[in-house]
Enzyme design. Structure first.
Site, PDB file in Angstrom:
ATOM      1  N   SER A 130       9.276  -8.296  -3.907  1.00  0.00           N
ATOM      2  CA  SER A 130       8.283  -7.607  -4.736  1.00  0.00           C
ATOM      3  C   SER A 130       8.414  -7.958  -6.208  1.00  0.00           C
ATOM      4  CB  SER A 130       8.478  -6.104  -4.562  1.00  0.00           C
ATOM      5  OG  SER A 130       7.779  -5.400  -5.553  1.00  0.00           O
ATOM      6  N   GLU A 132       8.085  -5.872  -8.345  1.00  0.00           N
ATOM      7  CA  GLU A 132       8.813  -4.731  -8.931  1.00  0.00           C
ATOM      8  C   GLU A 132      10.237  -5.135  -9.323  1.00  0.00           C
ATOM      9  OE1 GLU A 132       8.383  -1.106  -9.479  1.00  0.00           O
ATOM     10  OE2 GLU A 132       6.396  -1.946  -9.726  1.00  0.00           O
ATOM     11  N   TYR A 154      13.603   1.740  -5.304  1.00  0.00           N
ATOM     12  CA  TYR A 154      12.891   0.772  -4.454  1.00  0.00           C
ATOM     13  C   TYR A 154      13.164  -0.655  -4.931  1.00  0.00           C
ATOM     14  CZ  TYR A 154       8.870  -2.040  -2.918  1.00  0.00           C
ATOM     15  OH  TYR A 154       8.067  -3.033  -2.419  1.00  0.00           O
TER      16      TYR A 154
HETATM   17  P1  NAP Z   1       2.960  -0.300   3.738  1.00  0.00           P
HETATM   18  O1  NAP Z   1       1.485  -0.304   3.967  1.00  0.00           O
HETATM   19  O2  NAP Z   1       3.605   0.879   3.103  1.00  0.00           O
HETATM   20  O3  NAP Z   1       3.664  -0.553   5.150  1.00  0.00           O
HETATM   21  C1  NAP Z   1       5.020  -0.377   5.342  1.00  0.00           C
HETATM   22  C2  NAP Z   1       5.349  -0.574   6.798  1.00  0.00           C
HETATM   23  O4  NAP Z   1       6.762  -0.360   6.970  1.00  0.00           O
HETATM   24  C3  NAP Z   1       4.656   0.417   7.744  1.00  0.00           C
HETATM   25  O5  NAP Z   1       4.348  -0.258   8.940  1.00  0.00           O
HETATM   26  C4  NAP Z   1       5.733   1.457   7.980  1.00  0.00           C
HETATM   27  O6  NAP Z   1       5.588   2.165   9.191  1.00  0.00           O
HETATM   28  C5  NAP Z   1       6.941   0.551   8.041  1.00  0.00           C
HETATM   29  N1  NAP Z   1       8.214   1.246   7.859  1.00  0.00           N
HETATM   30  C6  NAP Z   1       8.544   2.148   6.919  1.00  0.00           C
HETATM   31  N2  NAP Z   1       9.823   2.556   7.074  1.00  0.00           N
HETATM   32  C7  NAP Z   1      10.291   1.905   8.159  1.00  0.00           C
HETATM   33  C8  NAP Z   1      11.523   1.920   8.849  1.00  0.00           C
HETATM   34  N3  NAP Z   1      12.532   2.684   8.470  1.00  0.00           N
HETATM   35  N4  NAP Z   1      11.662   1.125   9.928  1.00  0.00           N
HETATM   36  C9  NAP Z   1      10.640   0.337  10.352  1.00  0.00           C
HETATM   37  N5  NAP Z   1       9.441   0.288   9.748  1.00  0.00           N
HETATM   38  C10 NAP Z   1       9.275   1.067   8.657  1.00  0.00           C
HETATM   39  O7  NAP Z   1       3.396  -1.570   2.877  1.00  0.00           O
HETATM   40  P2  NAP Z   1       2.588  -2.921   2.605  1.00  0.00           P
HETATM   41  O8  NAP Z   1       1.769  -2.740   1.383  1.00  0.00           O
HETATM   42  O9  NAP Z   1       1.967  -3.407   3.851  1.00  0.00           O
HETATM   43  O10 NAP Z   1       3.778  -3.883   2.177  1.00  0.00           O
HETATM   44  C11 NAP Z   1       4.477  -4.652   3.153  1.00  0.00           C
HETATM   45  C12 NAP Z   1       5.828  -5.058   2.590  1.00  0.00           C
HETATM   46  O11 NAP Z   1       5.638  -5.814   1.404  1.00  0.00           O
HETATM   47  C13 NAP Z   1       6.723  -3.902   2.191  1.00  0.00           C
HETATM   48  O12 NAP Z   1       8.059  -4.295   2.429  1.00  0.00           O
HETATM   49  C14 NAP Z   1       6.503  -3.765   0.709  1.00  0.00           C
HETATM   50  O13 NAP Z   1       7.629  -3.181   0.102  1.00  0.00           O
HETATM   51  C15 NAP Z   1       6.318  -5.204   0.314  1.00  0.00           C
HETATM   52  N6  NAP Z   1       5.471  -5.457  -0.852  1.00  0.00           N
HETATM   53  C16 NAP Z   1       4.233  -4.931  -0.922  1.00  0.00           C
HETATM   54  C17 NAP Z   1       3.427  -5.234  -2.005  1.00  0.00           C
HETATM   55  C18 NAP Z   1       2.029  -4.686  -2.122  1.00  0.00           C
HETATM   56  O14 NAP Z   1       1.484  -4.742  -3.229  1.00  0.00           O
HETATM   57  N7  NAP Z   1       1.428  -4.214  -1.038  1.00  0.00           N
HETATM   58  C19 NAP Z   1       3.899  -6.095  -3.001  1.00  0.00           C
HETATM   59  C20 NAP Z   1       5.190  -6.622  -2.890  1.00  0.00           C
HETATM   60  C21 NAP Z   1       5.956  -6.317  -1.793  1.00  0.00           C
HETATM   61  P3  NAP Z   1       4.624   3.475   9.296  1.00  0.00           P
HETATM   62  O15 NAP Z   1       3.214   2.932   9.401  1.00  0.00           O
HETATM   63  O16 NAP Z   1       5.111   4.135  10.517  1.00  0.00           O
HETATM   64  O17 NAP Z   1       4.842   4.263   8.034  1.00  0.00           O
HETATM   65  N1  GDD Z   2       0.473   5.581  -7.148  1.00  0.00           N
HETATM   66  C1  GDD Z   2      -0.038   5.941  -8.329  1.00  0.00           C
HETATM   67  N2  GDD Z   2      -0.752   7.100  -8.430  1.00  0.00           N
HETATM   68  N3  GDD Z   2       0.187   5.142  -9.404  1.00  0.00           N
HETATM   69  C2  GDD Z   2      -0.356   5.522 -10.577  1.00  0.00           C
HETATM   70  C3  GDD Z   2      -1.116   6.680 -10.731  1.00  0.00           C
HETATM   71  C4  GDD Z   2      -1.316   7.520  -9.604  1.00  0.00           C
HETATM   72  O1  GDD Z   2      -1.945   8.546  -9.673  1.00  0.00           O
HETATM   73  N4  GDD Z   2      -1.506   6.752 -12.027  1.00  0.00           N
HETATM   74  C5  GDD Z   2      -1.023   5.686 -12.646  1.00  0.00           C
HETATM   75  N5  GDD Z   2      -0.311   4.935 -11.779  1.00  0.00           N
HETATM   76  C6  GDD Z   2       0.434   3.702 -12.117  1.00  0.00           C
HETATM   77  C7  GDD Z   2       1.896   3.720 -11.663  1.00  0.00           C
HETATM   78  O2  GDD Z   2       2.688   4.471 -12.572  1.00  0.00           O
HETATM   79  C8  GDD Z   2       2.193   2.224 -11.675  1.00  0.00           C
HETATM   80  O3  GDD Z   2       2.550   1.809 -12.969  1.00  0.00           O
HETATM   81  C9  GDD Z   2       0.843   1.588 -11.313  1.00  0.00           C
HETATM   82  O4  GDD Z   2      -0.136   2.622 -11.432  1.00  0.00           O
HETATM   83  C10 GDD Z   2       0.786   1.011  -9.908  1.00  0.00           C
HETATM   84  O5  GDD Z   2       1.260   1.998  -9.006  1.00  0.00           O
HETATM   85  P1  GDD Z   2       1.172   1.799  -7.416  1.00  0.00           P
HETATM   86  O6  GDD Z   2      -0.215   1.472  -7.011  1.00  0.00           O
HETATM   87  O7  GDD Z   2       1.831   2.989  -6.799  1.00  0.00           O
HETATM   88  O8  GDD Z   2       2.000   0.469  -7.164  1.00  0.00           O
HETATM   89  P2  GDD Z   2       3.402  -0.038  -7.708  1.00  0.00           P
HETATM   90  O9  GDD Z   2       3.111  -1.144  -8.673  1.00  0.00           O
HETATM   91  O10 GDD Z   2       4.265   1.063  -8.168  1.00  0.00           O
HETATM   92  O11 GDD Z   2       4.059  -0.615  -6.383  1.00  0.00           O
HETATM   93  C11 GDD Z   2       3.288  -1.391  -5.466  1.00  0.00           C
HETATM   94  O12 GDD Z   2       3.369  -2.758  -5.815  1.00  0.00           O
HETATM   95  C12 GDD Z   2       4.682  -3.322  -5.729  1.00  0.00           C
HETATM   96  C13 GDD Z   2       4.559  -4.778  -6.158  1.00  0.00           C
HETATM   97  O13 GDD Z   2       4.591  -4.857  -7.546  1.00  0.00           O
HETATM   98  C14 GDD Z   2       3.836  -1.134  -4.067  1.00  0.00           C
HETATM   99  O14 GDD Z   2       2.991  -1.717  -3.129  1.00  0.00           O
HETATM  100  C15 GDD Z   2       5.223  -1.712  -3.905  1.00  0.00           C
HETATM  101  O15 GDD Z   2       5.628  -1.597  -2.537  1.00  0.00           O
HETATM  102  C16 GDD Z   2       5.167  -3.189  -4.300  1.00  0.00           C
HETATM  103  O16 GDD Z   2       6.438  -3.772  -4.177  1.00  0.00           O
END
Ligand code: NAP
Ligand code: GDD
Length: 355
Positions: A130, A132, A154
């Protein structure tokens, strides 16, 4: 036929990746968690009854906190590729649940790597890293060589998983890759992440279900891309000659405030009338800005994003408006956006009508 195992198949990325791998002719296995309510909503449209054998998709109960279960699955399934997408992926939640977050994110990756190390056949590994991890960024934009400065439990856990993936690649000669993915969104994004919270909130306001949208830090800036394109990069990494780490990003950065202004503007609403700040959504430590440089992915793998910020917001808005029964005809731009599923034409052919 290649076989892949996906942890996190029920999540946003897992569902798109499963569709993508099926479209490539893979035999796909996914790990799902036992839950008292249904958690397969994002993959129900591609799942078929095992007795019918229409779609080569098999689901297994498991959990990233359960080493023996993971090792057994890898022994039984003998996957060619493992995609570790499972995680407690909500940054804000990780401050409330640091231990569980570390267990699933950091130790989960290690457990899978150990299981792969002792597997009977070579297994390629993808780790869902990520942006992050860059946290309080050392440089702008961030690239593969940028130092990490994690700012949440995280992100700390993701750094451990990243380093461990490099460690297993170097020590045990495992084809293991880290994707360092910047934020990516879609109509399947969890409803508590900021983009979906905004597009869904607008739909609820227009449907008369909600009057105010309570938000946190509007000054945070992110590099938001389209999830469907990002899962293709995961697969492409594992098809290279050598394992490596890649930043995947759009190279475009917007603030949460800009997101709100653009999304409300598309449907002609004034955000000042609806958006209020609730400090509950502020984080103890924030990541102020993230902007990725995906030059390496473009030059080595030919990966490039096509969907930009505004199109992404429109795709999500159109979906959420439809889901909330809002008539799209006043906004022809939104009306023209095709529905989200099925994501890949070959999968549509597999699952047939009625998806
Ligand atoms: P997501 O929608 O939150 O999906 C997370 C998945 O992990 C779900 O299938 C969840 O199952 C499963 N999970 C949670 N805890 C688990 C556990 N203890 N054992 C097995 N499975 C578990 O996340 P996503 O957005 O698809 O992201 C996929 C991956 O990419 C994650 O690792 C996330 O941290 C990483 N990532 C995401 C982003 C982004 O912007 N989306 C960016 C960078 C990295 P349930 O459905 O049962 O909850
Ligand atoms: N969730 C959320 N809710 N975020 C908010 C809000 C709110 O009401 N208001 C402002 N934000 C700001 C958060 O403080 C953060 O700075 C930004 O919006 C993005 O928040 P999220 O959408 O929750 O995503 P994230 O950047 O913290 O994390 C996501 O992206 C990561 C990759 O950079 C997640 O998908 C992580 O799993 C992933 O690794």
């Amino acid at each position: 036929m290649k076989t892949a195992l996906i942890s996190g198949i029920t999540g946003q990325d897992g569902s798109y990746l499963a569709e993508f791998l099926l479209s490539k002719g893979y035999n796909v296995h996914g790990i799902i968690r036992r839950s008292s309510s249904f958690n397969t909503g994002r993959i129900d449209h591609i799942y078929s009854d095992p007795h019918e054998q229409r779609v080569p998709l098999t689901l297994h109960y498991g959990d990233l906190t359960d080493s023996m279960g993971l090792a057994t699955l890898i022994q039984r399934i003998k996957p060619d590729e493992v995609y570790n997408l499972g995680a407690q992926s909500h940054v804000a939640v990780s401050f409330d649940m640091p231990e569980y977050t570390a267990d699933s994110v950091a130790m989960g990756a290690l457990r899978l790597l150990e299981a792969i190390r002792w597997a009977d056949q070579p297994v390629k590994f993808y780790q869902a890293g990520s942006s992050e991890m860059f946290g309080k960024v050392w440089e702008v934009p961030q690239r593969e060589t940028t130092k990490f400065y994690p700012r949440s439990p995280y992100a700390v856990a993701k750094v451990f998983a990243h380093d461990m993936t490099v460690q297993y690649r170097e020590a045990h000669d495992i084809f293991a890759c880290n994707g360092i993915l910047f934020n990516h969104e879609s109509p399947r994004r969890g409803a508590t992440f900021v983009t979906r919270k905004v597009t869904r909130g607008i739909a609820q306001i227009l449907a008369g279900e909600m009057h105010k949208l309570y938000m946190g830090n509007l000054d945070a800036k992110r590099d938001w891309g389209y999830a469907k394109e990002y899962v293709q990069a995961m697969w492409t990494m594992l098809q290279q000659d050598c394992p490596d780490d890649y930043v995947i990003a759009t190279g475009e950065m917007h603030s949460v405030r800009e997101l709100i202004e653009y999304a409300f503007g598309v449907v002609g609403l004034d955000p000042d009338q609806y958006v209020e700040i609730d400090p509950r959504y502020f984080r103890p430590t924030e990541v102020d800005q993230l902007l990725g440089d995906a030059t390496k992915a473009r030059e080595r793998m030919g990966w490039e994003p096509k969907v930009g910020f505004e199109e992404l917001v429109r795709i999500m808005l159109a979906h959420d408006l439809r889901e909330h029964g809002v008539d799209l005809s006043p906004w022809p731009d939104l009306d023209a956006v095709p529905p989200d599923a099925p994501a890949f034409p070959q999968v549509a052919a597999l699952v047939g009508e009625g998806v």
